[in-house]
Design a protein around this motif. Structure first.
Motif, PDB file in Angstrom:
ATOM      1  N   SER A 143       5.471   1.573   5.677  1.00 35.58           N
ATOM      2  CA  SER A 143       4.404   1.550   6.581  1.00 35.58           C
ATOM      3  C   SER A 143       4.918   0.525   7.294  1.00 35.58           C
ATOM      4  O   SER A 143       3.939   0.254   8.622  1.00 35.58           O
ATOM      5  N   MET A 195       3.571   6.383   2.859  1.00 39.71           N
ATOM      6  CA  MET A 195       4.679   6.677   1.845  1.00 39.71           C
ATOM      7  C   MET A 195       3.870   7.558   0.667  1.00 39.71           C
ATOM      8  O   MET A 195       4.629   8.537  -0.052  1.00 39.71           O
ATOM      9  N   PHE A 196       2.553   7.036   0.327  1.00 35.82           N
ATOM     10  CA  PHE A 196       1.952   7.759  -0.735  1.00 35.82           C
ATOM     11  C   PHE A 196       0.868   8.703  -0.167  1.00 35.82           C
ATOM     12  O   PHE A 196      -0.150   8.224   0.364  1.00 35.82           O
ATOM     13  N   LEU A 219      -3.576   8.825  -1.477  1.00 40.16           N
ATOM     14  CA  LEU A 219      -4.121   7.500  -1.788  1.00 40.16           C
ATOM     15  C   LEU A 219      -5.455   7.473  -1.253  1.00 40.16           C
ATOM     16  O   LEU A 219      -5.844   7.787  -0.270  1.00 40.16           O
ATOM     17  N   GLN A 220      -6.250   6.864  -2.214  1.00 39.51           N
ATOM     18  CA  GLN A 220      -7.945   6.436  -1.852  1.00 39.51           C
ATOM     19  C   GLN A 220      -8.133   5.436  -1.181  1.00 39.51           C
ATOM     20  O   GLN A 220      -9.244   4.794  -0.951  1.00 39.51           O
ATOM     21  N   THR A 221      -7.171   4.404  -1.227  1.00 41.31           N
ATOM     22  CA  THR A 221      -7.573   2.853  -0.612  1.00 41.31           C
ATOM     23  C   THR A 221      -7.266   2.828   0.951  1.00 41.31           C
ATOM     24  O   THR A 221      -6.688   3.769   1.517  1.00 41.31           O
ATOM     25  N   ALA A 264      -5.215   1.046   2.307  1.00 44.78           N
ATOM     26  CA  ALA A 264      -3.765   0.812   2.454  1.00 44.78           C
ATOM     27  C   ALA A 264      -3.269   2.124   3.104  1.00 44.78           C
ATOM     28  O   ALA A 264      -1.975   1.975   3.769  1.00 44.78           O
ATOM     29  N   ILE A 278      -2.568   1.940   6.931  1.00 49.50           N
ATOM     30  CA  ILE A 278      -1.803   0.719   7.534  1.00 49.50           C
ATOM     31  C   ILE A 278      -0.718   1.159   8.106  1.00 49.50           C
ATOM     32  O   ILE A 278      -0.382   0.543   9.428  1.00 49.50           O
ATOM     33  N   ARG A 308      -3.764   1.336  -8.259  1.00 42.05           N
ATOM     34  CA  ARG A 308      -4.393   0.440  -7.988  1.00 42.05           C
ATOM     35  C   ARG A 308      -5.055   0.036  -9.446  1.00 42.05           C
ATOM     36  O   ARG A 308      -5.694   0.824 -10.040  1.00 42.05           O
ATOM     37  N   ALA A 310      -0.403   7.647  -7.562  1.00 44.27           N
ATOM     38  CA  ALA A 310       0.129   8.306  -6.250  1.00 44.27           C
ATOM     39  C   ALA A 310       1.613   8.199  -6.240  1.00 44.27           C
ATOM     40  O   ALA A 310       2.109   6.998  -7.029  1.00 44.27           O
ATOM     41  N   VAL A 311       2.399   9.114  -5.969  1.00 41.61           N
ATOM     42  CA  VAL A 311       3.669   9.178  -6.236  1.00 41.61           C
ATOM     43  C   VAL A 311       4.564   9.511  -5.002  1.00 41.61           C
ATOM     44  O   VAL A 311       4.069   9.932  -3.957  1.00 41.61           O
ATOM     45  N   ALA A 312       5.745   8.694  -4.835  1.00 46.38           N
ATOM     46  CA  ALA A 312       6.612   9.131  -3.724  1.00 46.38           C
ATOM     47  C   ALA A 312       8.124   8.796  -4.329  1.00 46.38           C
ATOM     48  O   ALA A 312       8.404   7.894  -5.209  1.00 46.38           O
ATOM     49  N   ALA A 368      10.566   0.697   1.080  1.00 49.31           N
ATOM     50  CA  ALA A 368       9.502   1.597   1.869  1.00 49.31           C
ATOM     51  C   ALA A 368       8.346   1.767   0.904  1.00 49.31           C
ATOM     52  O   ALA A 368       7.215   1.999   1.484  1.00 49.31           O
ATOM     53  N   VAL A 369       8.449   1.997  -0.354  1.00 52.79           N
ATOM     54  CA  VAL A 369       7.516   2.474  -1.122  1.00 52.79           C
ATOM     55  C   VAL A 369       6.538   1.196  -1.506  1.00 52.79           C
ATOM     56  O   VAL A 369       5.338   1.157  -1.849  1.00 52.79           O
ATOM     57  N   ASP A 427       6.395  -1.604  -0.036  1.00 50.77           N
ATOM     58  CA  ASP A 427       5.597  -2.369   1.146  1.00 50.77           C
ATOM     59  C   ASP A 427       4.005  -2.473   1.096  1.00 50.77           C
ATOM     60  O   ASP A 427       3.470  -3.473   1.288  1.00 50.77           O
ATOM     61  N   ILE A 428       3.538  -1.462   0.762  1.00 53.81           N
ATOM     62  CA  ILE A 428       1.983  -1.406   0.819  1.00 53.81           C
ATOM     63  C   ILE A 428       1.506  -2.526  -0.339  1.00 53.81           C
ATOM     64  O   ILE A 428       0.360  -3.032  -0.140  1.00 53.81           O
ATOM     65  N   MET A 462       1.896  -5.962   1.032  1.00 53.00           N
ATOM     66  CA  MET A 462       1.003  -6.559   1.980  1.00 53.00           C
ATOM     67  C   MET A 462      -0.459  -6.692   1.538  1.00 53.00           C
ATOM     68  O   MET A 462      -1.027  -7.567   2.270  1.00 53.00           O
ATOM     69  N   MET A 463      -0.892  -6.073   0.554  1.00 48.13           N
ATOM     70  CA  MET A 463      -2.122  -6.372  -0.069  1.00 48.13           C
ATOM     71  C   MET A 463      -2.276  -7.573  -1.111  1.00 48.13           C
ATOM     72  O   MET A 463      -3.182  -8.002  -1.187  1.00 48.13           O
TER      73      MET A 463
END
Lengths: 162, 206
Positions: A31, A98-99, A102-104, A106, A109, B68, B140-142, B148-149, B151-152, B155-156
């Motif tokens: 992201s 990427m995901f 997702l429910q958040t 994020a 972003i 999460r 959640a899967v990637a 890349a996977v 970074d989220i 950032m949090m």
């Protein structure tokens, strides 16, 4: 003088300036956005790997981490390295989600980063030559001087240059 | 926190946390995989957020499950597997070799389920050890480049000095080794809170 090729790599929330022939690479943009500012005549360019749209403070410890302070940092540093203000242009890539599912918060972003980069470039009146953003795929990017090409490679093996 | 230099008590606390989590995970996975599963913790330590991507290898391809963490210590969790490990796991779960280049929906949800079980096992370990009330979101899967996977998650997690709990483990099922990496990144200063309770537990016993 020997014609030396510089090879620079930057990580998340980092930035670098390139003067003369060489490349700047950053791997695994999700992201995040990899933004390049370059002079269309002289061989001066720079890249930042920004992570979030807005800095929580006007002068954060890592200005390159945020779109607002990162673009400002890059702008000042390419000018200092000899770029001409009127000849600056931009290319960028990234801003994926990427995901899926997702429910958040994020999950958006990537989109917010894309919007922030476009807005701050417009505030500085820097024309955007091209970009490769969005989707749900990671990107590794490499900017090259003197060609000024931004090469993009994805995890699926796709390659393109803008 | 004092960077990478951990005192013996914290090291012990993290190891115990890893072992209890791995124990929970082995039990749950042996039901899912229908056969004996052993799990050993190969590494349990703190990892500065700034070093996570390097620890995994920034453009290495990984199967990543993002979950999460909710409740007393909110944060993000990642379960990462190399693609060969993920493929070995899928071959067992789905009873057939992978054929297509891209992962199918069924394969992705199988990976998500294993990630869910692993992170759930570590969350249960914390709940057991510390009596904290914790929950987790749906996974959640990637499948993509590690940086890349991740970074989220980064950032949090707030400021750059934050540290993640990193547990690396190997799961063995019918002679197959499946390597997993687990990262727990509490939001803000949650790592300190969590380590405080883990240390107290390791010191006074449980």
């Amino acid at each position: 003088m020997v014609d030396e090729q510089q090879t620079i790599r930057i990580g998340i929330a980092e930035g670098a300036i390139l003067t003369g022939p060489g490349t700047i690479t950053t791997t695994g943009l999700g992201s995040c956005i990899g933004l390049v500012l370059f002079d269309v005549i002289d061989h001066v360019a720079g890249m930042v790997h920004v992570m979030l749209p807005e800095s929580p403070s006007p002068s954060p410890a890592l200005p390159q981490k945020y779109a607002d302070t990162g673009i400002r940092w890059l702008y000042e540093n390419v000018l200092e390295a000899g770029a001409n203000r009127a000849r600056l242009k931009a290319k960028y890539a990234g801003g994926s989600q990427m995901f899926r599912g997702l429910q958040t918060e994020a999950l958006r972003i990537g989109d917010r980063n894309i919007a922030a980069v476009a807005e701050h470039l417009s505030q500085l009146h820097i024309p955007i030559v091209n970009f490769d953003v969005g989707g749900s795929v990671g990107r590794t990017i490499r900017f090259e001087l003197p060609s000024r090409a931004l090469h993009i490679r994805t995890a699926r093996g796709e390659e393109r240059s803008i | 926190m004092n960077g990478n230099k951990l005192d013996a008590l914290t090291t012990d606390a993290l190891k115990e946390f890893g072992n209890i989590g791995a124990g929970h995970a082995a039990t749950a996975l042996s039901i899912l995989l229908d056969g004996r599963v052993t799990m050993s913790v190969t590494e349990a330590r703190l990892c500065p957020c700034a070093d996570i991507v390097e620890t995994v290898g920034s453009d290495r391809l990984v199967a990543a499950v993002f979950i999460r963490l909710l409740g007393a210590i909110p944060g993000n969790m990642f379960v990462l597997m190399t693609l060969p490990s993920a493929d070995r796991l899928l071959a067992h779960m789905l009873r057939e070799a992978r054929r297509e280049d891209d992962y199918t929906e069924l394969e992705l949800s199988a990976i998500a389920e294993v990630g869910n079980i692993l992170s759930g096992a570590y969350v249960a370990a914390i709940s057991d050890l510390c009596g904290l009330n914790l929950n987790q979101s749906v996974p959640a899967v990637a499948i993509d480049m590690a940086a890349a996977v991740l970074d989220i998650g980064l950032m949090m997690s707030g400021n750059e000095n934050n540290e993640a709990i990193f547990i690396s483990s190997t799961l063995v099922h019918e002679g197959n080794h499946i390597d997993t990496q687990f990262f727990m990144l509490p939001d803000y200063d949650g790592t300190d809170t969590l380590l405080d309770v883990l240390r107290r537990k390791a010191y006074y016993g449980g």
